[in-house]
Design a protein around this motif. Structure first.
Motif, PDB file in Angstrom:
ATOM      1  N   LYS A  12       0.123  11.452  -9.032  1.00  0.00           N
ATOM      2  CA  LYS A  12       0.845  10.957 -10.212  1.00  0.00           C
ATOM      3  C   LYS A  12       1.224   9.491 -10.074  1.00  0.00           C
ATOM      4  N   VAL A  13       1.239   8.988  -8.836  1.00  0.00           N
ATOM      5  CA  VAL A  13       1.477   7.562  -8.590  1.00  0.00           C
ATOM      6  C   VAL A  13       0.430   7.098  -7.582  1.00  0.00           C
ATOM      7  N   ILE A  14      -0.355   6.104  -7.992  1.00  0.00           N
ATOM      8  CA  ILE A  14      -1.410   5.558  -7.142  1.00  0.00           C
ATOM      9  C   ILE A  14      -1.109   4.091  -6.894  1.00  0.00           C
ATOM     10  N   VAL A  15      -1.109   3.690  -5.627  1.00  0.00           N
ATOM     11  CA  VAL A  15      -0.936   2.285  -5.257  1.00  0.00           C
ATOM     12  C   VAL A  15      -2.308   1.761  -4.855  1.00  0.00           C
ATOM     13  N   VAL A  16      -2.679   0.608  -5.395  1.00  0.00           N
ATOM     14  CA  VAL A  16      -3.956  -0.009  -5.032  1.00  0.00           C
ATOM     15  C   VAL A  16      -3.719  -1.454  -4.632  1.00  0.00           C
ATOM     16  N   LEU A  42      -0.200   3.653 -12.168  1.00  0.00           N
ATOM     17  CA  LEU A  42      -0.908   2.815 -11.209  1.00  0.00           C
ATOM     18  C   LEU A  42      -0.039   1.613 -10.842  1.00  0.00           C
ATOM     19  N   VAL A  43       0.128   1.400  -9.550  1.00  0.00           N
ATOM     20  CA  VAL A  43       0.858   0.236  -9.061  1.00  0.00           C
ATOM     21  C   VAL A  43      -0.171  -0.656  -8.377  1.00  0.00           C
ATOM     22  N   VAL A  44      -0.462  -1.780  -9.005  1.00  0.00           N
ATOM     23  CA  VAL A  44      -1.460  -2.725  -8.511  1.00  0.00           C
ATOM     24  C   VAL A  44      -0.723  -3.785  -7.695  1.00  0.00           C
ATOM     25  N   VAL A  45      -1.109  -3.928  -6.420  1.00  0.00           N
ATOM     26  CA  VAL A  45      -0.387  -4.808  -5.505  1.00  0.00           C
ATOM     27  C   VAL A  45      -1.308  -5.925  -5.033  1.00  0.00           C
ATOM     28  N   HIS A  46      -0.866  -7.157  -5.252  1.00  0.00           N
ATOM     29  CA  HIS A  46      -1.579  -8.331  -4.728  1.00  0.00           C
ATOM     30  C   HIS A  46      -0.657  -8.997  -3.714  1.00  0.00           C
ATOM     31  N   VAL A  47      -1.158  -9.155  -2.499  1.00  0.00           N
ATOM     32  CA  VAL A  47      -0.358  -9.774  -1.445  1.00  0.00           C
ATOM     33  C   VAL A  47      -0.999 -11.100  -1.069  1.00  0.00           C
ATOM     34  N   ALA A  48      -0.255 -12.171  -1.274  1.00  0.00           N
ATOM     35  CA  ALA A  48      -0.708 -13.495  -0.849  1.00  0.00           C
ATOM     36  C   ALA A  48      -0.347 -13.656   0.615  1.00  0.00           C
ATOM     37  N   PRO A  49      -1.324 -13.968   1.455  1.00  0.00           N
ATOM     38  CA  PRO A  49      -1.020 -14.099   2.887  1.00  0.00           C
ATOM     39  C   PRO A  49      -0.063 -15.259   3.151  1.00  0.00           C
ATOM     40  N   GLU A 109       8.337   2.904  -1.650  1.00  0.00           N
ATOM     41  CA  GLU A 109       9.322   2.700  -2.714  1.00  0.00           C
ATOM     42  C   GLU A 109       8.907   3.368  -4.021  1.00  0.00           C
ATOM     43  N   SER A 110       7.612   3.364  -4.313  1.00  0.00           N
ATOM     44  CA  SER A 110       7.139   3.953  -5.566  1.00  0.00           C
ATOM     45  C   SER A 110       6.829   5.439  -5.425  1.00  0.00           C
ATOM     46  N   ARG A 111       7.048   5.973  -4.213  1.00  0.00           N
ATOM     47  CA  ARG A 111       6.776   7.379  -3.927  1.00  0.00           C
ATOM     48  C   ARG A 111       5.327   7.720  -4.254  1.00  0.00           C
ATOM     49  N   ALA A 112       4.423   6.904  -3.741  1.00  0.00           N
ATOM     50  CA  ALA A 112       2.997   7.038  -4.025  1.00  0.00           C
ATOM     51  C   ALA A 112       2.446   8.363  -3.512  1.00  0.00           C
ATOM     52  N   ASP A 113       1.553   8.925  -4.293  1.00  0.00           N
ATOM     53  CA  ASP A 113       0.820  10.120  -3.898  1.00  0.00           C
ATOM     54  C   ASP A 113      -0.516   9.756  -3.265  1.00  0.00           C
ATOM     55  N   ALA A 114      -0.958   8.507  -3.476  1.00  0.00           N
ATOM     56  CA  ALA A 114      -2.245   8.053  -2.951  1.00  0.00           C
ATOM     57  C   ALA A 114      -2.241   6.533  -2.863  1.00  0.00           C
ATOM     58  N   VAL A 115      -2.994   6.017  -1.896  1.00  0.00           N
ATOM     59  CA  VAL A 115      -3.174   4.575  -1.729  1.00  0.00           C
ATOM     60  C   VAL A 115      -4.676   4.314  -1.713  1.00  0.00           C
ATOM     61  N   LEU A 135      -3.150   1.676   7.387  1.00  0.00           N
ATOM     62  CA  LEU A 135      -2.555   2.591   6.406  1.00  0.00           C
ATOM     63  C   LEU A 135      -2.882   4.039   6.733  1.00  0.00           C
ATOM     64  N   VAL A 136      -4.130   4.295   7.116  1.00  0.00           N
ATOM     65  CA  VAL A 136      -4.520   5.658   7.486  1.00  0.00           C
ATOM     66  C   VAL A 136      -3.710   6.130   8.684  1.00  0.00           C
ATOM     67  N   ARG A 137      -3.580   5.275   9.684  1.00  0.00           N
ATOM     68  CA  ARG A 137      -2.838   5.649  10.897  1.00  0.00           C
ATOM     69  C   ARG A 137      -1.359   5.907  10.619  1.00  0.00           C
ATOM     70  N   THR A 138      -0.823   5.280   9.586  1.00  0.00           N
ATOM     71  CA  THR A 138       0.574   5.503   9.223  1.00  0.00           C
ATOM     72  C   THR A 138       0.788   6.965   8.842  1.00  0.00           C
ATOM     73  N   GLY A 139      -0.181   7.541   8.152  1.00  0.00           N
ATOM     74  CA  GLY A 139      -0.164   8.969   7.857  1.00  0.00           C
ATOM     75  C   GLY A 139       0.844   9.439   6.842  1.00  0.00           C
ATOM     76  N   ARG A 140       1.319   8.562   5.963  1.00  0.00           N
ATOM     77  CA  ARG A 140       2.312   8.994   4.973  1.00  0.00           C
ATOM     78  C   ARG A 140       1.711   9.300   3.606  1.00  0.00           C
ATOM     79  N   TRP A 141       0.473   8.850   3.369  1.00  0.00           N
ATOM     80  CA  TRP A 141      -0.160   9.065   2.067  1.00  0.00           C
ATOM     81  C   TRP A 141      -1.659   9.267   2.297  1.00  0.00           C
ATOM     82  N   PRO A 142      -2.336   9.965   1.398  1.00  0.00           N
ATOM     83  CA  PRO A 142      -3.791   9.977   1.453  1.00  0.00           C
ATOM     84  C   PRO A 142      -4.276   8.558   1.134  1.00  0.00           C
ATOM     85  N   VAL A 143      -5.226   8.069   1.898  1.00  0.00           N
ATOM     86  CA  VAL A 143      -5.750   6.711   1.703  1.00  0.00           C
ATOM     87  C   VAL A 143      -7.234   6.806   1.408  1.00  0.00           C
TER      88      VAL A 143
END
Length: 147
Positions: A12-16, A42-49, A109-115, A135-143
């Protein structure tokens, strides 16, 4: 066995994560389709290094920030165009920092069901680990890692 259900139990909440790279844009398109078909937010995330020491030459950090702003503006335009075609509830988050740290925090924070992220094309990531692997190693969401 009960009757077959059509996709009512999906995320129901997807972070990309999108950074303007080809694989990230494919990940964004994939996540958009998942959200559209499943009625997810959908939560679209852009991270500037963050500027490293090598870019802190006179004007180097400013150029890096300007490039990140241009990429974010292009992503906003693409999202607006896609929203004109499809009914997808989305939000666009742009931050500066470490991509893994920001994506993990936003997903929590967004309680994502998937990343969803794109596969890294950088050779060094085989040794130190890509954002996707972390992210996979974190193991909190399906990636889902999109090639």
């Amino acid at each position: 066995m009960g009757p077959f259900e059509y996709g009512m139990d999906g995320p129901k909440v997807i972070v990309v994560g999108v950074d303007g790279s080809e694989t990230a844009l494919r990940a964004g398109a994939y996540a958009w389709g998942l959200a559209r078909r499943g009625g997810a937010r959908l939560v679209v995330v852009h991270v500037a290094p963050v500027a490293s020491l090598t870019t802190l030459t006179p004007g180097g950090a400013a150029v890096m920030r300007e490039t990140a702003d241009e990429i974010a503006a292009e992503i906003r335009r693409e999202l607006a165009a896609a929203a004109g075609r499809d009914r997808v509830a989305y939000e666009f988050v742009t931050e500066q920092g470490d991509p893994y740290t920001v994506l993990a925090r936003v997903a929590d924070e967004s309680r994502a069901d998937a990343v969803v992220v794109g596969a890294s094309a950088q050779a060094g990531h085989r040794f130190i680990g890509s954002v996707a692997v972390r992210l996979v190693r974190t193991g909190r969401w399906p990636v889902t890692v999109v090639p």
